[in-house]
Design a protein around this motif. Structure first.
Motif, mmCIF file in Angstrom:
data_model
loop_
_atom_site.group_PDB
_atom_site.id
_atom_site.type_symbol
_atom_site.label_atom_id
_atom_site.label_comp_id
_atom_site.label_asym_id
_atom_site.label_seq_id
_atom_site.Cartn_x
_atom_site.Cartn_y
_atom_site.Cartn_z
ATOM 1 N N UNK A 43 -4.151 39.067 3.816
ATOM 2 C CA UNK A 43 -5.223 38.154 4.473
ATOM 3 C C UNK A 43 -5.309 36.879 3.843
ATOM 4 N N UNK A 44 -5.325 35.814 4.615
ATOM 5 C CA UNK A 44 -5.739 34.484 3.881
ATOM 6 C C UNK A 44 -7.012 33.866 4.580
ATOM 7 N N UNK A 45 -7.896 33.659 3.424
ATOM 8 C CA UNK A 45 -9.384 33.060 3.540
ATOM 9 C C UNK A 45 -9.324 31.887 2.841
ATOM 10 N N UNK A 63 -2.517 25.257 -3.333
ATOM 11 C CA UNK A 63 -3.305 26.627 -3.464
ATOM 12 C C UNK A 63 -2.316 27.640 -3.866
ATOM 13 N N UNK A 64 -1.140 27.427 -3.570
ATOM 14 C CA UNK A 64 -0.112 28.381 -4.036
ATOM 15 C C UNK A 64 0.366 28.482 -5.403
ATOM 16 N N UNK A 65 -0.198 27.325 -6.106
ATOM 17 C CA UNK A 65 0.234 27.236 -7.419
ATOM 18 C C UNK A 65 1.274 26.431 -8.122
ATOM 19 N N UNK A 66 1.725 25.483 -7.018
ATOM 20 C CA UNK A 66 2.610 24.463 -7.305
ATOM 21 C C UNK A 66 1.789 23.441 -8.131
ATOM 22 N N UNK A 67 2.642 22.903 -9.380
ATOM 23 C CA UNK A 67 2.330 21.900 -10.123
ATOM 24 C C UNK A 67 2.611 20.501 -9.496
ATOM 25 N N UNK A 68 3.805 20.528 -8.793
ATOM 26 C CA UNK A 68 4.270 19.449 -7.737
ATOM 27 C C UNK A 68 3.981 19.985 -6.340
ATOM 28 N N UNK A 69 2.918 19.158 -5.806
ATOM 29 C CA UNK A 69 2.505 19.679 -4.414
ATOM 30 C C UNK A 69 3.393 18.357 -3.482
ATOM 31 N N UNK A 70 3.703 19.073 -2.391
ATOM 32 C CA UNK A 70 4.726 18.248 -1.431
ATOM 33 C C UNK A 70 3.956 18.571 -0.186
ATOM 34 N N UNK A 113 -7.191 31.373 -0.418
ATOM 35 C CA UNK A 113 -6.969 32.985 -1.139
ATOM 36 C C UNK A 113 -6.262 33.667 -0.316
ATOM 37 N N UNK A 114 -5.311 34.286 -0.778
ATOM 38 C CA UNK A 114 -4.358 35.230 -0.204
ATOM 39 C C UNK A 114 -4.575 36.580 -0.927
#
Ligand code: GLA
Length: 780
Positions: free
Chosen positions: A193-195, A640-647, A207-208
């Protein structure tokens, strides 16, 4: 497309199929929702729940149907008292507290297009060429009550919408305690579930979590759709399948996700039954808000692209639909309440010279409002602050070639106001009790038509006077002390929903009276970012938090349910007023440009370097804004999934141009290499790839500039400050000519980032919270 063959209903969109069937008892068994299956290949027998045996301790539907257990069927709707003990779709109290209900199919009709709702609620729209509607009427087996389920397929968006209605055909009042808009029962295939959750200034962080036995509730009890839990949710699984739902509603909502003892998943969405109960008189009817549903085999990116298409095509309406939105400058963080006409004029002059197209006067222009303790409700200009009046100011702004916009917060009242003195009972409060308070203010009772009439008159007079082109409609507190002196309200369980209906009625009148005005909805930032408001106002102020790092999470989370064209995103000052974080001006722009761009800082205090940077930002944005507002948006690496480099990437429909954000949360020492790998390209094309040129503030280098400066420059000293006003470095030069296949499959290894060993014209200097926008252009 909707068809019925034997007992089976087939709802299809361009790429999806939704199937359910009438059981031998007249209930609706959900059979399938997923990738398209052509109708010839569909077998009811293969998809139906097998039930030759009974279930231990289960309650069978009846002695005539000893192996039919409603509690272990995937159903299109559900009720209590007949063996299904999961959370129910509909709950009605009809006499001495009785709640057992059993609805069975009576009739159905398939209608080209979409019939209008009777509820006063906003809804999606489409015509015969884009949508088809199925209406199923169910009758309670022992009572004169009908339940009507409505499904509309939007083929071009791969979206199905649903709503439900109750008709009381009896001569007694019944009480609706819960009526969901949508129920989706699925087999448990390892769903997550993703909210999108948060609070003020940190709205819609994603949040997943994996589902496990029991119930998860995502809801709002604040009276608005809320920053706490947005009504948009998704189910995702390891196969890359994704199902999304959202609700066209701005009040309390509830999404229930239940995993049953048999591993089935039930998803319900609708008005929150908490603090809700609705008395339905004889021969009366009640309709739920509309919910939307999508499926994509391309994970969350695919499902959210379906939502973007749907919102842009079937929710946003009026003059501003698909129209490029103006770059605005808002005075709020530049002045707060403390402004004069001269100050506004000088801000507007700067705004216009930098290329802005709309100047917005925020809070503080009315009554005697010099802080947030007074004047809400008194929507007349403060002549001390604005001696030439709103009309005079607007004229000046228009003369500068800009549009004029105004902030209002009509749903509120301050105790210290003329309005409260005149109409104390218009305020939401329980007689004889001291009401709770938010931001020193109280709610007006929008369930009352005289309150709405007052607001309509007051606002429309002011807006005509000021010749406004844009309205920011704010709402800065949530509900408490629910009470209304409205004689129509006998049951206060109806109050919150009636408030929402009242709000919609007022918005509908105002947006009809001002069809050319661009409306932006706001609620302390994004406390009411939902599809209901978007039916009236094509954009929403995403968050009061404009910090470039926080905005990576906030905009990315928000974008899952809502297209970039709906998200107001501003460049503000540094240190940021919400987080005190220092970020680079170019980085603030790079993130803000993925949305509807604005500036909200004191432009009169900028130095030459900063002004030049902003001028070129605005012109870059204007040149690319159709893409940045309406392009196909994909998250490649998720903040939001923790990447330091956001693309993030946004592509034109024909994939001839893509803009790619590469943002770095934290700088790494002695870093490895960075790769730009973008799948959303045309594999058969050749692309030129290069970064947008931006300025690097010389202060970034601290006292390292002494390595190249003939003069000694102390970190933080006057010389450094003076120099930085006149001088900045250009960002690195990097240019490639590559195939789409290379970009999608291998990716480009980018220039080295600064790593403490030297600096040249090729070094990528990003630092903490820094970013670049890469331009990928197809070469003919
Ligand atoms: C809210 C809004 C801000 C600003 C202020 C004015 O907080 O979100 O953008 O308009 O109100 O009071």
């Amino acid at each position: 497309m909707i068809s019925k063959k034997d007992q089976l209903f087939n709802l299809s969109t361009n790429n999806t199929t939704y199937l359910f069937a009438i059981t031998e008892t007249g209930h609706l068994e959900h059979l399938y929702y997923g990738k398209k299956i052509s109708s010839e290949g569909i077998s009811h027998a293969a998809l139906a729940e097998k039930r030759s045996l009974s279930i231990g301790t289960g309650t069978a539907y009846s002695s005539d149907n000893p192996t039919l257990f409603l509690g272990n069927l995937c159903l299109e709707y559900s009720s209590m008292g007949k063996g299904d003990c999961r959370e129910s779709f509909v709950d009605i109290e009809y006499g001495r507290g009785m709640q057992t209900l059993d609805f069975v199919v009576k009739s159905f009709r398939i209608i080209p297009g979409k019939p209008r709702t009777f509820s006063g609620l906003p809804e999606s729209y489409g015509d015969k060429s884009t949508c088809t509607t199925l209406e199923i009427t169910l009758k309670e087996s022992g009572l004169p009550i009908r339940l009507v389920l409505t499904y509309t397929t939007f083929e071009d968006s791969d979206v199905i919408t649903r709503r439900s209605a109750i008709y009381n055909d009896s001569d007694r009042t019944i009480t609706i305690r819960n009526l969901a808009s949508l129920q989706l029962d699925l087999d448990g295939d390892g769903w997550n579930l993703v909210t999108f959750d948060g609070a003020w200034a940190r709205e819609r962080y994603m949040h997943e979590r994996p589902l496990s036995p029991g119930i998860i509730i995502n809801d709002s009890k604040t009276g608005v759709s809320s920053a706490e839990h947005n009504p948009c949710i998704f189910l995702t699984n390891e196969d890359g399948e994704c199902i999304g739902t959202n609700l066209i509603y701005s009040g309390n909502h509830r999404e229930v996700v239940e995993t049953s003892p048999y591993g089935k998943i039930r998803l319900l969405t609708g008005i929150n039954p908490s603090q809700f109960s609705w008395d339905l008189g004889p021969q009366d009817r009640f309709q739920s808000p509309e919910a939307i549903l999508t499926f994509s085999p391309k994970a969350l990116n695919g499902a959210s692209q379906n939502f973007h298409h749907f919102v842009n095509n079937h929710i946003i309406r009026g003059e501003w639909k698909f129209r490029e939105r103006p770059v605005l400058v808002n005075n709020w963080e530049a002045t707060y309440f403390n402004f004069t006409e001269d100050k506004l004029i000088s801000l507007a002059r700067e705004a216009s010279s930098l290329g802005a197209e709309l100047f917005v006067l925020d809070d503080g222009w009315f009554g005697i409002r010099n802080d947030d303790t007074t004047s809400l409700g008194d929507w007349t200009v403060n002549p001390k602050k604005l001696p030439s009046g709103l009309g005079g100011l607007a004229l000046e702004i228009h003369r500068m070639g800009m549009m004029f916009g105004l902030w209002v917060e009509p749903e509120m009242v301050s105790i210290e106001s003329q309005l409260y003195k005149k109409h104390p009972d218009w305020m939401v409060a329980i007689p004889g009790r001291k009401p709770s308070v938010g931001r020193n203010q109280y709610l007006l009772d929008l369930t009352r038509s005289e309150v709405r009439d007052y607001l309509f008159k007051m606002l429309s007079d002011t807006w005509h006077l000021a010749d406004v082109n844009y309205i920011k409609w704010d709402m800065n507190r949530t509900f408490s002390d629910l009470y209304s002196s409205n004689k129509e309200i006998k049951n206060h369980g109806e109050f919150l929903h009636r408030y929402v209906l009242g709000l919609y009625e007022l918005l509908s009148r105002l947006t009809t009276a001002f069809p050319n005005v661009l409306f932006e909805s706001c609620a302390s930032g994004g406390n009411r970012f939902d599809l209901g408001m978007l039916c009236f106002m094509p954009q929403t102020w995403t968050s009061d938090n404009t910090d470039a790092l926080c905005r990576l999470y906030i905009q990315e989370g928000t974008s899952c349910g809502y297209p970039l064209s709906t998200m107001g995103s501003h460049v503000s000052t540094s240190p940021n007023h919400q987080t005190l974080r220092k970020t680079d001006l170019e980085a603030r722009f790079n993130v803000a440009s993925f949305g509807v761009l604005g500036y909200e800082l004191d432009l009169t205090k900028l130095n030459r370097q900063q002004k030049e940077a902003i001028r070129s930002q605005i012109s870059f944005y204007k040149a690319n804004r159709s893409l940045l507002q309406y392009g196909t948006f994909t998250r490649v690496k998720w903040a939001n999934r923790g990447a330091n480099h956001v693309v993030w990437a946004v592509a034109s429909g024909d994939r001839s141009t893509l803009l790619v954000l590469f943002a770095q949360k934290l700088n790494q020492s002695n870093p490895g290499s960075d790769r730009l790998k973008i799948e959303a390209v045309d594999l058969n094309a050749t692309y030129e790839v290069f970064p947008r040129q931006q300025k690097i503030d010389i202060r970034t280098f601290g006292d390292l500039v002494n390595r190249i400066s003939p003069l000694a420059i102390a970190e933080g000293g006057l010389a450094q400050d003076t120099l930085s006003k006149a001088l900045s470095f250009d960002s690195e030069v990097e240019h490639y000519r590559v195939s789409g296949e290379l970009l999608a499959n291998a990716g480009i290894k980018l220039n080295q980032q600064f790593g403490g060993t030297g600096y040249d014209g090729e070094t990528r200097v990003l630092g903490d919270f820094g970013s670049r926008i890469y331009i990928c252009k197809k070469i003919d």
